[in-house]
Write a protein that holds these residues in place. Structure first.
Motif, PDB file in Angstrom:
ATOM      1  N   UNK A   1       0.836  -1.201   0.000  1.00  0.00           N
ATOM      2  CA  UNK A   1       0.000   0.000   0.000  1.00  0.00           C
ATOM      3  C   UNK A   1       0.869   1.248   0.000  1.00  0.00           C
ATOM      4  N   UNK A   2       1.885   1.256   0.842  1.00  0.00           N
ATOM      5  CA  UNK A   2       2.785   2.410   0.912  1.00  0.00           C
ATOM      6  C   UNK A   2       3.448   2.677  -0.440  1.00  0.00           C
ATOM      7  N   UNK A   3       3.917   1.625  -1.095  1.00  0.00           N
ATOM      8  CA  UNK A   3       4.603   1.775  -2.372  1.00  0.00           C
ATOM      9  C   UNK A   3       3.693   2.397  -3.425  1.00  0.00           C
ATOM     10  N   UNK A   4       2.459   1.940  -3.471  1.00  0.00           N
ATOM     11  CA  UNK A   4       1.514   2.520  -4.435  1.00  0.00           C
ATOM     12  C   UNK A   4       1.276   3.996  -4.147  1.00  0.00           C
ATOM     13  N   UNK A   5       1.003   4.331  -2.894  1.00  0.00           N
ATOM     14  CA  UNK A   5       0.687   5.717  -2.549  1.00  0.00           C
ATOM     15  C   UNK A   5       1.886   6.634  -2.780  1.00  0.00           C
ATOM     16  N   UNK A   6       3.082   6.148  -2.476  1.00  0.00           N
ATOM     17  CA  UNK A   6       4.282   6.956  -2.666  1.00  0.00           C
ATOM     18  C   UNK A   6       4.546   7.256  -4.129  1.00  0.00           C
ATOM     19  N   UNK A   7       4.015   6.417  -5.029  1.00  0.00           N
ATOM     20  CA  UNK A   7       4.240   6.603  -6.465  1.00  0.00           C
ATOM     21  C   UNK A   7       3.188   7.488  -7.126  1.00  0.00           C
ATOM     22  N   UNK A   8       2.215   7.976  -6.371  1.00  0.00           N
ATOM     23  CA  UNK A   8       1.190   8.835  -6.968  1.00  0.00           C
ATOM     24  C   UNK A   8       1.799  10.150  -7.435  1.00  0.00           C
ATOM     25  N   UNK A   9       1.325  10.702  -8.542  1.00  0.00           N
ATOM     26  CA  UNK A   9       1.870  11.964  -9.041  1.00  0.00           C
ATOM     27  C   UNK A   9       1.757  13.092  -8.021  1.00  0.00           C
ATOM     28  N   UNK A  10       2.827  13.864  -7.899  1.00  0.00           N
ATOM     29  CA  UNK A  10       2.892  15.055  -7.045  1.00  0.00           C
ATOM     30  C   UNK A  10       2.882  14.736  -5.555  1.00  0.00           C
ATOM     31  N   UNK A  11       3.122  13.473  -5.194  1.00  0.00           N
ATOM     32  CA  UNK A  11       3.172  13.085  -3.785  1.00  0.00           C
ATOM     33  C   UNK A  11       4.621  12.997  -3.325  1.00  0.00           C
ATOM     34  N   UNK A  12       4.873  13.545  -2.147  1.00  0.00           N
ATOM     35  CA  UNK A  12       6.159  13.439  -1.476  1.00  0.00           C
ATOM     36  C   UNK A  12       5.947  12.703  -0.161  1.00  0.00           C
ATOM     37  N   UNK A  13       6.823  11.764   0.143  1.00  0.00           N
ATOM     38  CA  UNK A  13       6.762  11.031   1.411  1.00  0.00           C
ATOM     39  C   UNK A  13       7.660  11.725   2.424  1.00  0.00           C
ATOM     40  N   UNK A  14       7.120  11.965   3.615  1.00  0.00           N
ATOM     41  CA  UNK A  14       7.877  12.601   4.691  1.00  0.00           C
ATOM     42  C   UNK A  14       7.228  12.215   6.009  1.00  0.00           C
ATOM     43  N   UNK A  15       7.920  12.425   7.130  1.00  0.00           N
ATOM     44  CA  UNK A  15       7.272  12.179   8.417  1.00  0.00           C
ATOM     45  C   UNK A  15       5.984  12.988   8.552  1.00  0.00           C
ATOM     46  N   UNK A  16       5.030  12.418   9.245  1.00  0.00           N
ATOM     47  CA  UNK A  16       3.763  13.114   9.445  1.00  0.00           C
ATOM     48  C   UNK A  16       3.964  14.378  10.276  1.00  0.00           C
ATOM     49  N   UNK A  17       3.196  15.395   9.946  1.00  0.00           N
ATOM     50  CA  UNK A  17       3.231  16.629  10.724  1.00  0.00           C
ATOM     51  C   UNK A  17       2.254  16.626  11.878  1.00  0.00           C
ATOM     52  N   UNK A  18       1.522  15.512  12.056  1.00  0.00           N
ATOM     53  CA  UNK A  18       0.481  15.496  13.074  1.00  0.00           C
ATOM     54  C   UNK A  18       0.389  14.172  13.818  1.00  0.00           C
ATOM     55  N   UNK A  19       0.999  13.114  13.286  1.00  0.00           N
ATOM     56  CA  UNK A  19       0.851  11.783  13.863  1.00  0.00           C
ATOM     57  C   UNK A  19       2.053  11.404  14.725  1.00  0.00           C
ATOM     58  N   UNK A  20       2.096  10.130  15.121  1.00  0.00           N
ATOM     59  CA  UNK A  20       3.132   9.618  16.015  1.00  0.00           C
ATOM     60  C   UNK A  20       4.465   9.482  15.290  1.00  0.00           C
ATOM     61  N   UNK A  21       5.578   9.459  16.026  1.00  0.00           N
ATOM     62  CA  UNK A  21       6.875   9.206  15.383  1.00  0.00           C
ATOM     63  C   UNK A  21       6.836   7.883  14.619  1.00  0.00           C
ATOM     64  N   UNK A  22       7.395   7.891  13.441  1.00  0.00           N
ATOM     65  CA  UNK A  22       7.414   6.701  12.602  1.00  0.00           C
ATOM     66  C   UNK A  22       6.283   6.616  11.605  1.00  0.00           C
ATOM     67  N   UNK A  23       5.275   7.481  11.736  1.00  0.00           N
ATOM     68  CA  UNK A  23       4.186   7.505  10.756  1.00  0.00           C
ATOM     69  C   UNK A  23       4.702   8.121   9.460  1.00  0.00           C
ATOM     70  N   UNK A  24       4.437   7.449   8.348  1.00  0.00           N
ATOM     71  CA  UNK A  24       4.885   7.924   7.035  1.00  0.00           C
ATOM     72  C   UNK A  24       3.722   8.623   6.346  1.00  0.00           C
ATOM     73  N   UNK A  25       3.945   9.875   6.001  1.00  0.00           N
ATOM     74  CA  UNK A  25       2.854  10.693   5.487  1.00  0.00           C
ATOM     75  C   UNK A  25       3.018  10.976   4.011  1.00  0.00           C
TER      76      UNK A  25
END
Length: 206
Positions: free
Chosen positions: A87-111
């Motif tokens: 699931x992560x791999x698909x979402x990370x490949x969406x156009x105009x998407x950047x993967x970074x730590x979440x600005x609102x969730x727990x440490x380790x959450x990939x946003x």
């Protein structure tokens, strides 16, 4: 990328001023985060998608009481880690998407953050800044993401998620198998379409 002219630039400037938050500096380039070079077969939600009821009881979750360090987490029926990564791999490949730590969730959450210049959705489509969704760490495997109100209601009705006890942000339970992965993927695509294009794509409830 083709320039969309001064109107879009003004729109983006106003959006960023209102959110006052940009992706963290340690963002991961999209292609590197995905770990693949393949192109997704489709980045558009399937319009004829039918949302059946989720099988079995709802998983246990934490209630994230105010004034405590507890987060809203899924505590049982966790998604297998290989399914989470698909699931992560698909979402990370969406156009105009950047993967970074979440600005609102727990440490380790990939946003999943949209590049600011690509934002065409309403403020309600984002959790913070241009972050529209995040996946919690592997021991949890659930997601928080934003949906148009009617879609959120249908997701809760069919047992695929629940609202955050304080913010109301939808939690989507982690997919337990390949079939559930496709359901969660279709729902995540709808969150992306709302944030990226301002497009509301519904589902048919079975």
């Amino acid at each position: 990328m083709v320039s969309r002219g001064p109107v879009l630039r003004v729109h983006v400037a106003l959006f960023l001023a209102a959110t006052a938050c940009t992706p963290p500096a340690n963002e991961v380039p999209r292609a590197e985060a995905a770990g693949v070079s393949r192109v997704l077969t489709s980045t558009a939600p399937e319009p004829s998608f039918r949302l059946a009821a989720r099988k079995g009881p709802r998983p246990e979750t934490s209630d994230a009481p105010p004034g405590t360090p507890l987060a809203h987490r899924q505590l049982s029926q966790q998604s297998p880690t290989d399914i989470q990564e698909r699931l992560f791999t698909r979402a990370a490949a969406l156009p105009d998407v950047t993967v970074a730590p979440s600005g609102i969730s727990v440490p380790g959450a990939r946003a999943f953050w949209l590049r600011p210049e690509s934002v065409r959705g309403p403020r309600a489509a984002f959790q913070v800044g241009t972050e529209f969704a995040h996946i919690h760490p592997a021991e949890d495997g659930s997601l928080h993401l934003k949906f148009p109100p009617e879609l959120a209601r249908q997701v809760f009705q069919q047992g695929w998620g629940m609202p955050h006890p304080r913010s109301g942000t939808p939690m989507l339970f982690g997919p337990r198998d390949a079939d559930e992965l496709e359901v969660v993927w279709q729902l995540l695509l709808r969150s992306y379409a709302w944030a990226h294009d301002g497009q509301v794509v519904g589902v048919t409830v079975e």
